[in-house]
Design a protein around this motif. Structure first.
Motif, PDB file in Angstrom:
ATOM      1  N   ALA A 184       0.849  -1.178   0.000  1.00 36.02           N
ATOM      2  CA  ALA A 184       0.000   0.000   0.000  1.00 36.02           C
ATOM      3  C   ALA A 184       0.890   1.234   0.000  1.00 36.02           C
ATOM      4  CB  ALA A 184      -0.909   0.007   1.222  1.00 36.02           C
ATOM      5  N   TYR A 185       0.529   2.211  -0.825  1.00 36.85           N
ATOM      6  CA  TYR A 185       1.270   3.466  -0.862  1.00 36.85           C
ATOM      7  C   TYR A 185       0.324   4.585  -1.268  1.00 36.85           C
ATOM      8  CZ  TYR A 185       4.838   6.954  -1.441  1.00 36.85           C
ATOM      9  OH  TYR A 185       5.591   8.098  -1.286  1.00 36.85           O
ATOM     10  N   PRO A 186       0.329   5.726  -0.509  1.00 34.08           N
ATOM     11  CA  PRO A 186       0.904   5.873   0.824  1.00 34.08           C
ATOM     12  C   PRO A 186       0.371   4.796   1.775  1.00 34.08           C
ATOM     13  CG  PRO A 186      -0.101   7.928   0.029  1.00 34.08           C
ATOM     14  CD  PRO A 186      -0.493   6.878  -0.918  1.00 34.08           C
ATOM     15  N   PRO A 187       0.903   4.715   2.979  1.00 33.43           N
ATOM     16  CA  PRO A 187       0.479   3.635   3.877  1.00 33.43           C
ATOM     17  C   PRO A 187      -1.020   3.646   4.134  1.00 33.43           C
ATOM     18  CG  PRO A 187       2.421   4.764   4.740  1.00 33.43           C
ATOM     19  CD  PRO A 187       1.937   5.576   3.580  1.00 33.43           C
ATOM     20  N   ALA A 188      -1.567   2.484   4.448  1.00 33.76           N
ATOM     21  CA  ALA A 188      -2.979   2.369   4.784  1.00 33.76           C
ATOM     22  C   ALA A 188      -3.315   3.360   5.890  1.00 33.76           C
ATOM     23  CB  ALA A 188      -3.301   0.949   5.223  1.00 33.76           C
ATOM     24  N   GLY A 189      -4.467   4.006   5.752  1.00 37.52           N
ATOM     25  CA  GLY A 189      -4.886   5.002   6.721  1.00 37.52           C
ATOM     26  C   GLY A 189      -4.529   6.417   6.338  1.00 37.52           C
ATOM     27  N   VAL A 190      -3.645   6.574   5.353  1.00 38.86           N
ATOM     28  CA  VAL A 190      -3.268   7.895   4.858  1.00 38.86           C
ATOM     29  C   VAL A 190      -4.114   8.214   3.628  1.00 38.86           C
ATOM     30  CG1 VAL A 190      -1.396   9.276   3.873  1.00 38.86           C
ATOM     31  CG2 VAL A 190      -0.924   7.668   5.738  1.00 38.86           C
ATOM     32  N   ALA A 191      -4.566   9.434   3.515  1.00 36.06           N
ATOM     33  CA  ALA A 191      -5.391   9.832   2.369  1.00 36.06           C
ATOM     34  C   ALA A 191      -4.678   9.508   1.058  1.00 36.06           C
ATOM     35  CB  ALA A 191      -5.701  11.321   2.449  1.00 36.06           C
ATOM     36  N   GLY A 192      -5.429   8.945   0.141  1.00 36.78           N
ATOM     37  CA  GLY A 192      -4.872   8.616  -1.161  1.00 36.78           C
ATOM     38  C   GLY A 192      -4.206   7.261  -1.231  1.00 36.78           C
ATOM     39  N   SER A 193      -4.239   6.491  -0.156  1.00 32.75           N
ATOM     40  CA  SER A 193      -3.590   5.183  -0.160  1.00 32.75           C
ATOM     41  C   SER A 193      -4.252   4.255  -1.162  1.00 32.75           C
ATOM     42  CB  SER A 193      -3.651   4.565   1.236  1.00 32.75           C
ATOM     43  OG  SER A 193      -3.017   3.300   1.262  1.00 32.75           O
ATOM     44  N   ARG A 194      -3.436   3.478  -1.843  1.00 35.09           N
ATOM     45  CA  ARG A 194      -3.915   2.506  -2.811  1.00 35.09           C
ATOM     46  C   ARG A 194      -2.934   1.349  -2.880  1.00 35.09           C
ATOM     47  NH1 ARG A 194      -3.707   6.347  -7.961  1.00 35.09           N
ATOM     48  NH2 ARG A 194      -3.942   7.913  -6.343  1.00 35.09           N
ATOM     49  N   LEU A 195      -3.309   0.317  -3.583  1.00 40.00           N
ATOM     50  CA  LEU A 195      -2.485  -0.879  -3.682  1.00 40.00           C
ATOM     51  C   LEU A 195      -1.714  -0.913  -4.995  1.00 40.00           C
ATOM     52  CD1 LEU A 195      -5.116  -3.439  -2.370  1.00 40.00           C
ATOM     53  CD2 LEU A 195      -2.994  -2.804  -1.196  1.00 40.00           C
ATOM     54  N   TYR A 196      -0.500  -1.425  -4.916  1.00 36.07           N
ATOM     55  CA  TYR A 196       0.340  -1.639  -6.090  1.00 36.07           C
ATOM     56  C   TYR A 196       0.901  -3.054  -6.041  1.00 36.07           C
ATOM     57  CZ  TYR A 196       0.501   3.461  -6.599  1.00 36.07           C
ATOM     58  OH  TYR A 196       0.172   4.785  -6.755  1.00 36.07           O
TER      59      TYR A 196
END
Length: 549
Positions: A184-196
């Protein structure tokens, strides 16, 4: 083999024995290539012109509204045909359509789930094969179809997307089955987080290539296209969480930044090799962020001060060009011409032109139609001529062989009339796509026009293609139609630019091809000449002239 085809082949071979006697099967030379001709830069004979048609978050196609339509499939088909109508009106010759936006598929894939952007539900079968339709309808208009894939993006941010939550992905999604493949980036819980998907894991790199190659091998696409998403763009001070991956798969690298770049280099190099092994005629292109490196960081870099793809997303785009791992490159030069030290369009075009010079890689420029007429991007973009000025500047650099416009909905919006301006000044005539001499081709014989008659809606031409696909000859997938006023053959320079090119058409399945010139003036005398085109737009010699009184 039918006797009639053999007879046609024999006749044509007699007329063009030099082609048959050539030691290798190559495309016929341009009819005007042996003569020095004065051409109009506003009407180039060859120029790549395309729309980006984005599907992620339903930017362009299919629309979000189509998901709730009473007949969803009919609505989405109609919407796509509207985009092709726009491409035709602008005399474009290609479309670049996003068919794998988030580790999903716009076709029935054995590897990945159906895209949520078709139905609004992740993994839901839409009940049809969109990719088959997209390719078929594009080819009917004689538009190249470039399938646009995103290699590593798995999700979009919540609430619209799955965010960093694997459980929100489609049931059976490979990322749910292999959570160790993702971060996950940005880390989970941070706005805009998504999976790569993690580019540093060899299994991941192999998997994404397999998933994309499924479309290459099963569908009659003309190109494979990547955009600029490789490693994620930096977000604040957050770091990509790949320390463990680097420790496990560093391949002897001691510098993580170099290793990341090599991971993406391997993706590009291997994907190109797989495409060419499966279908040597399919083109491979990338549309990277517009700055490789700044000259302050590397003497080979550009006179800019903006973000550098080499450093921020591990994309060593200059190496891809110099190693010829791509057939074309489309830097996203989404900046204006003017006093903008970070990234002046007028500084970047010559840098990219110099970068491709001496290679077989073709350079097209990514144009920011989305900025035109939007005050949020500053006063320069409130100039209705800004985009047309970009295309005018491109003419000073012969290495620039085309443009791709982002994106379709913005082109159609035509804010400030900017689309109308650049279309009138630069796309007033049709154009053939540039040829790629390093891709395989066989010679084509010229078409034989069998009939030219006036009718209520114009002049109807009928013709045949001798030896189509027979023996050493290639298959004609399309035709270029040239029209001259009066009774003239057009001369050696008549087809050097597009001044007399009235249309290009796709070959149909019948032996007799036909087309109607609806722009012919009643009673006016014309001369028509045709050439056959293979799927790479290599052109045959000109047909004998056909006069219409």
């Amino acid at each position: 083999m039918k006797a009639s085809r053999l007879a046609a082949a024999g006749l044509a071979a007699t007329l063009l024995g030099a082609l048959v006697a050539a030691p290798s099967a190559t495309a016929a030379p341009d009819p005007a290539a042996s003569t020095t001709c004065t051409t109009d830069p506003a009407t180039p004979k060859r120029q790549f012109r395309a729309l980006w048609i984005a599907s992620v978050t339903n930017i362009d196609w299919p629309s979000k509204a189509s998901q709730a339509a009473p007949d969803q499939v009919a609505q989405q088909k109609a919407e796509y045909l509207d985009w092709l109508d726009l491409a035709e009106r602008l005399n474009h010759n290609a479309v670049v359509v996003q068919v794998r936006p988030t580790a999903d598929a716009f076709w029935p894939s054995a590897h990945e789930p159906w895209s949520e952007y078709l139905t609004g539900v992740r993994g839901k079968d839409p009940g049809w094969d969109p990719l088959a339709f997209l390719v078929e309808e594009s080819h009917k208009r004689n538009l190249e179809f470039h399938a646009w894939f995103n290699p590593y993006r798995v999700s979009m941010p919540a609430p619209g997307g799955a965010g960093a939550d694997l459980a929100q992905l489609a049931p059976g999604h490979p990322a749910r089955q292999h959570p160790e493949w993702t971060f996950a980036y940005p880390p989970a819980g941070v706005a805009g987080s998504r999976l790569y998907y993690n580019p540093g894991i060899p299994e991941v790199r192999e998997f994404v290539q397999t998933a994309m190659m499924d479309a290459v091998t099963r569908y009659d696409i003309d190109g494979v296209h990547f955009d600029d998403y490789f490693y994620p763009y930096p977000s604040g001070t957050h770091q990509v969480p790949d320390d463990a991956t680097f420790a496990a798969y560093n391949r002897g690298f001691t510098n993580k930044a170099d290793w990341r770049r090599d991971n993406i280099n391997l993706l590009i190099q291997e994907m190109n090799a797989k495409i060419k092994a499966a279908k040597p005629w399919v083109k491979f292109g990338v549309s990277p962020f517009g700055i490789w490196r700044n000259a302050s960081a590397d003497p080979l870099g550009s006179d800019t001060t903006g973000s550098q793809s080499y450093d921020i997303i591990s994309a060593d785009t200059r190496t891809w060009v110099k190693q010829e791992w791509v057939d074309y490159i489309v830097p996203q030069l989404y900046w204006y011409i003017g006093q903008y030290p970070a990234a002046d369009y007028a500084r970047l075009v010559p840098w990219w032109a110099e970068t491709v010079r001496g290679t077989r890689v073709q350079l097209y420029i990514g144009q920011a139609d989305y900025k035109s007429g939007d005050p949020a991007y500053g006063s320069f973009w409130m100039n209705p001529r800004e985009l047309s000025d970009h295309l005018t500047l491109n003419r000073s650099y012969p290495e620039v062989q085309g443009n791709v416009h982002f994106s379709a909905v913005q082109v159609r919006a035509n804010r400030l009339g900017a689309t109308d301006i650049y279309a009138a000044e630069h796309y007033s005539r049709p154009a053939l796509v540039p040829t790629m001499s390093h891709l395989p081709a066989k010679p084509l014989l010229f078409p034989v026009v069998t009939k030219a008659t006036r009718q209520a809606d114009g002049v109807r031409l009928s013709w045949r293609q001798p030896a189509d696909g027979v023996g050493p000859f290639g298959d004609a997938t399309g035709y270029a139609i040239y029209r001259f006023d009066g009774t003239t053959s057009g001369g050696a320079c008549g087809t050097a630019d597009a001044a007399h090119l009235v249309d290009t058409v796709r070959a149909t399945s019948g032996a007799v091809q036909s087309w109607v010139d609806t722009t012919a003036v009643p009673g006016k005398r014309y001369t028509y000449r045709l050439t056959a085109l293979d799927r790479l737009a290599n052109e045959s010699p000109l047909s004998p002239p056909r006069f219409v009184g």
